[in-house]
Design an enzyme around this catalytic site. Structure first.
Site, PDB file in Angstrom:
ATOM      1  N   GLU A  99      -1.981  -1.741   0.468  1.00  0.00           N
ATOM      2  CA  GLU A  99      -0.751  -2.557   0.453  1.00  0.00           C
ATOM      3  C   GLU A  99       0.377  -1.735  -0.178  1.00  0.00           C
ATOM      4  O   GLU A  99       0.124  -0.889  -1.044  1.00  0.00           O
ATOM      5  CB  GLU A  99      -1.055  -3.840  -0.344  1.00  0.00           C
ATOM      6  CG  GLU A  99       0.112  -4.748  -0.630  1.00  0.00           C
ATOM      7  CD  GLU A  99       0.668  -5.458   0.598  1.00  0.00           C
ATOM      8  OE1 GLU A  99       0.942  -4.764   1.593  1.00  0.00           O
ATOM      9  OE2 GLU A  99       0.875  -6.681   0.535  1.00  0.00           O
ATOM     10  N   ASP A 100       1.595  -2.013   0.218  1.00  0.00           N
ATOM     11  CA  ASP A 100       2.732  -1.299  -0.368  1.00  0.00           C
ATOM     12  C   ASP A 100       3.064  -1.824  -1.762  1.00  0.00           C
ATOM     13  O   ASP A 100       3.236  -1.058  -2.704  1.00  0.00           O
ATOM     14  CB  ASP A 100       3.978  -1.362   0.545  1.00  0.00           C
ATOM     15  CG  ASP A 100       4.351  -2.788   0.969  1.00  0.00           C
ATOM     16  OD1 ASP A 100       3.633  -3.758   0.590  1.00  0.00           O
ATOM     17  OD2 ASP A 100       5.354  -2.932   1.683  1.00  0.00           O
TER      18      ASP A 100
ATOM     19  N   ASP B  28       3.562  -8.490  -5.336  1.00  0.00           N
ATOM     20  CA  ASP B  28       4.631  -9.163  -6.077  1.00  0.00           C
ATOM     21  C   ASP B  28       4.081 -10.499  -6.595  1.00  0.00           C
ATOM     22  O   ASP B  28       3.455 -10.537  -7.647  1.00  0.00           O
ATOM     23  CB  ASP B  28       5.816  -9.329  -5.114  1.00  0.00           C
ATOM     24  CG  ASP B  28       7.052  -9.889  -5.772  1.00  0.00           C
ATOM     25  OD1 ASP B  28       7.112  -9.918  -7.010  1.00  0.00           O
ATOM     26  OD2 ASP B  28       7.984 -10.296  -5.049  1.00  0.00           O
TER      27      ASP B  28
ATOM     28  N   VAL C 170      12.853  -3.147  -4.485  1.00  0.00           N
ATOM     29  CA  VAL C 170      12.810  -1.712  -4.181  1.00  0.00           C
ATOM     30  C   VAL C 170      12.623  -1.466  -2.690  1.00  0.00           C
ATOM     31  O   VAL C 170      12.074  -2.307  -1.974  1.00  0.00           O
ATOM     32  CB  VAL C 170      11.681  -1.007  -4.973  1.00  0.00           C
ATOM     33  CG1 VAL C 170      11.961  -1.059  -6.469  1.00  0.00           C
ATOM     34  CG2 VAL C 170      10.319  -1.631  -4.666  1.00  0.00           C
TER      35      VAL C 170
ATOM     36  N   ARG D  65      12.666   2.434   5.358  1.00  0.00           N
ATOM     37  CA  ARG D  65      11.244   2.765   5.228  1.00  0.00           C
ATOM     38  C   ARG D  65      10.998   4.269   5.175  1.00  0.00           C
ATOM     39  O   ARG D  65      10.002   4.724   4.637  1.00  0.00           O
ATOM     40  CB  ARG D  65      10.447   2.213   6.419  1.00  0.00           C
ATOM     41  CG  ARG D  65      10.333   0.716   6.460  1.00  0.00           C
ATOM     42  CD  ARG D  65       9.283   0.323   7.496  1.00  0.00           C
ATOM     43  NE  ARG D  65       9.456  -1.045   7.955  1.00  0.00           N
ATOM     44  CZ  ARG D  65       8.975  -2.114   7.323  1.00  0.00           C
ATOM     45  NH1 ARG D  65       8.325  -1.981   6.197  1.00  0.00           N
ATOM     46  NH2 ARG D  65       9.154  -3.322   7.815  1.00  0.00           N
TER      47      ARG D  65
ATOM     48  N   ASP E 252      10.934  -1.797   3.145  1.00  0.00           N
ATOM     49  CA  ASP E 252      12.208  -1.968   3.862  1.00  0.00           C
ATOM     50  C   ASP E 252      13.062  -3.066   3.250  1.00  0.00           C
ATOM     51  O   ASP E 252      12.617  -3.842   2.406  1.00  0.00           O
ATOM     52  CB  ASP E 252      11.923  -2.366   5.311  1.00  0.00           C
ATOM     53  CG  ASP E 252      11.459  -3.828   5.411  1.00  0.00           C
ATOM     54  OD1 ASP E 252      10.543  -4.202   4.649  1.00  0.00           O
ATOM     55  OD2 ASP E 252      12.023  -4.583   6.215  1.00  0.00           O
TER      56      ASP E 252
ATOM     57  N   LYS F 236       4.167  -3.502   7.876  1.00  0.00           N
ATOM     58  CA  LYS F 236       4.432  -2.109   8.176  1.00  0.00           C
ATOM     59  C   LYS F 236       4.559  -1.280   6.913  1.00  0.00           C
ATOM     60  O   LYS F 236       4.622  -0.069   6.956  1.00  0.00           O
ATOM     61  CB  LYS F 236       5.756  -1.992   8.970  1.00  0.00           C
ATOM     62  CG  LYS F 236       5.750  -2.704  10.300  1.00  0.00           C
ATOM     63  CD  LYS F 236       7.175  -2.644  10.901  1.00  0.00           C
ATOM     64  CE  LYS F 236       7.263  -3.447  12.152  1.00  0.00           C
ATOM     65  NZ  LYS F 236       8.673  -3.560  12.637  1.00  0.00           N
ATOM     66  N   GLY F 237       4.595  -1.961   5.763  1.00  0.00           N
ATOM     67  CA  GLY F 237       4.915  -1.285   4.503  1.00  0.00           C
ATOM     68  C   GLY F 237       3.937  -0.191   4.104  1.00  0.00           C
ATOM     69  O   GLY F 237       4.286   0.718   3.356  1.00  0.00           O
TER      70      GLY F 237
HETATM   71  P1  5GP Z   1       3.772 -11.120  -2.376  1.00  0.00           P
HETATM   72  O1  5GP Z   1       3.007 -11.987  -1.412  1.00  0.00           O
HETATM   73  O2  5GP Z   1       2.877 -10.354  -3.316  1.00  0.00           O
HETATM   74  O3  5GP Z   1       4.849 -11.879  -3.091  1.00  0.00           O
HETATM   75  O4  5GP Z   1       4.595 -10.110  -1.523  1.00  0.00           O
HETATM   76  C1  5GP Z   1       4.055  -9.033  -0.890  1.00  0.00           C
HETATM   77  C2  5GP Z   1       5.001  -8.497   0.154  1.00  0.00           C
HETATM   78  O5  5GP Z   1       6.371  -8.790  -0.160  1.00  0.00           O
HETATM   79  C3  5GP Z   1       4.927  -6.991   0.197  1.00  0.00           C
HETATM   80  O6  5GP Z   1       3.947  -6.567   1.100  1.00  0.00           O
HETATM   81  C4  5GP Z   1       6.318  -6.604   0.636  1.00  0.00           C
HETATM   82  O7  5GP Z   1       6.395  -6.590   2.026  1.00  0.00           O
HETATM   83  C5  5GP Z   1       7.214  -7.707   0.101  1.00  0.00           C
HETATM   84  N1  5GP Z   1       7.897  -7.304  -1.142  1.00  0.00           N
HETATM   85  C6  5GP Z   1       7.659  -7.744  -2.399  1.00  0.00           C
HETATM   86  N2  5GP Z   1       8.465  -7.156  -3.291  1.00  0.00           N
HETATM   87  C7  5GP Z   1       9.232  -6.287  -2.587  1.00  0.00           C
HETATM   88  C8  5GP Z   1      10.252  -5.356  -2.960  1.00  0.00           C
HETATM   89  O8  5GP Z   1      10.634  -5.159  -4.115  1.00  0.00           O
HETATM   90  N3  5GP Z   1      10.800  -4.645  -1.933  1.00  0.00           N
HETATM   91  C9  5GP Z   1      10.408  -4.789  -0.640  1.00  0.00           C
HETATM   92  N4  5GP Z   1      11.005  -4.022   0.266  1.00  0.00           N
HETATM   93  N5  5GP Z   1       9.459  -5.660  -0.262  1.00  0.00           N
HETATM   94  C10 5GP Z   1       8.873  -6.396  -1.225  1.00  0.00           C
END
Ligand code: 5GP
Length: 180
Positions: free
Chosen positions: A97-98, A101, A151, A163, A157, A42-43
């Site tokens: 994508e939001d 990470d 964040v 959100r 969220d 939903k991000g």
């Molecule tokens: P990744 O697979 O790149 O580790 O993570 C991606 C997802 O993790 C993002 O779409 C998001 O939903 C969540 N995420 C990663 N870092 C953060 C953060 O700092 N805050 C929030 N709210 N979600 C995060």
């Protein structure tokens, strides 16, 4: 500022300016083509709607929902909870994508969407947290690069909340503990 935040990292004005720039670059790069925006729910919701308004091309919009995260820690396990409605074969696809990470979610998305034979496939992320990267993925469009902080706001969220905040902020440690 919301009481659960330590500080605002990206203001509404900075978001607006950054997204306008991204929209301009995308409009130029894809000139004369129709872009299929694939939002990761939903991000992506606030980012995608503001970005789309800054793209001066024909666009299609579709969505996927993945689960990869529970609470404030990445598990690295990705599941499709909601899949695309339309075929993306021969389409110019831009994943919206939001935040990237570890990159594991985007690595999975790229692998999965590639099998559907799009004409092109790129990533557009509002936020990039490169210090925690575990998968080496190509990101074509980045709004803002941030430090390794958890964040929330502007689509992001914590346990479903925050959100709707019109800015990106860092959550207080106490807010994380209280809501565990
Ligand atoms: P990744 O697979 O790149 O580790 O993570 C991606 C997802 O993790 C993002 O779409 C998001 O939903 C969540 N995420 C990663 N870092 C953060 C953060 O700092 N805050 C929030 N709210 N979600 C995060």
């Amino acid at each position: 500022m919301h009481k659960d935040l330590k500080e605002i990292l990206i203001s509404p004005e900075e978001l607006e300016a950054g997204i306008k720039k991204l929209g301009g670059r995308i409009s130029k790069d894809y000139a004369g083509r129709c872009v299929t925006l694939v939002g990761v729910l939903k991000g992506c919701i606030l980012f995608m709607s503001d970005l789309a308004k800054n793209i001066s091309l024909d666009t299609r919009m579709d969505f996927m929902m993945l689960s990869s995260y529970s609470g404030a820690h990445s598990t690295g396990v990705v599941r499709i909870l909601l899949d695309l409605k339309e075929s993306i074969e021969d389409c110019d696809v831009l994943i919206i994508e939001d935040i990237v990470d570890s990159g594991l979610t985007m690595e999975y998305m790229l692998q999965n969407l590639k099998t559907r034979r799009p004409r092109s496939l790129e990533i557009c992320t509002l936020l990039d947290k490169p210090t925690r990267r575990r998968a080496n993925i190509p990101i074509k469009y980045t709004g803002f690069t941030i430090e390794d902080k958890f964040v929330v706001g502007y689509g992001l969220d914590y346990n479903g909340i925050y959100r709707n905040l019109p800015y990106i902020g860092e959550l207080k440690e106490s807010a994380i503990e209280i809501r565990k």
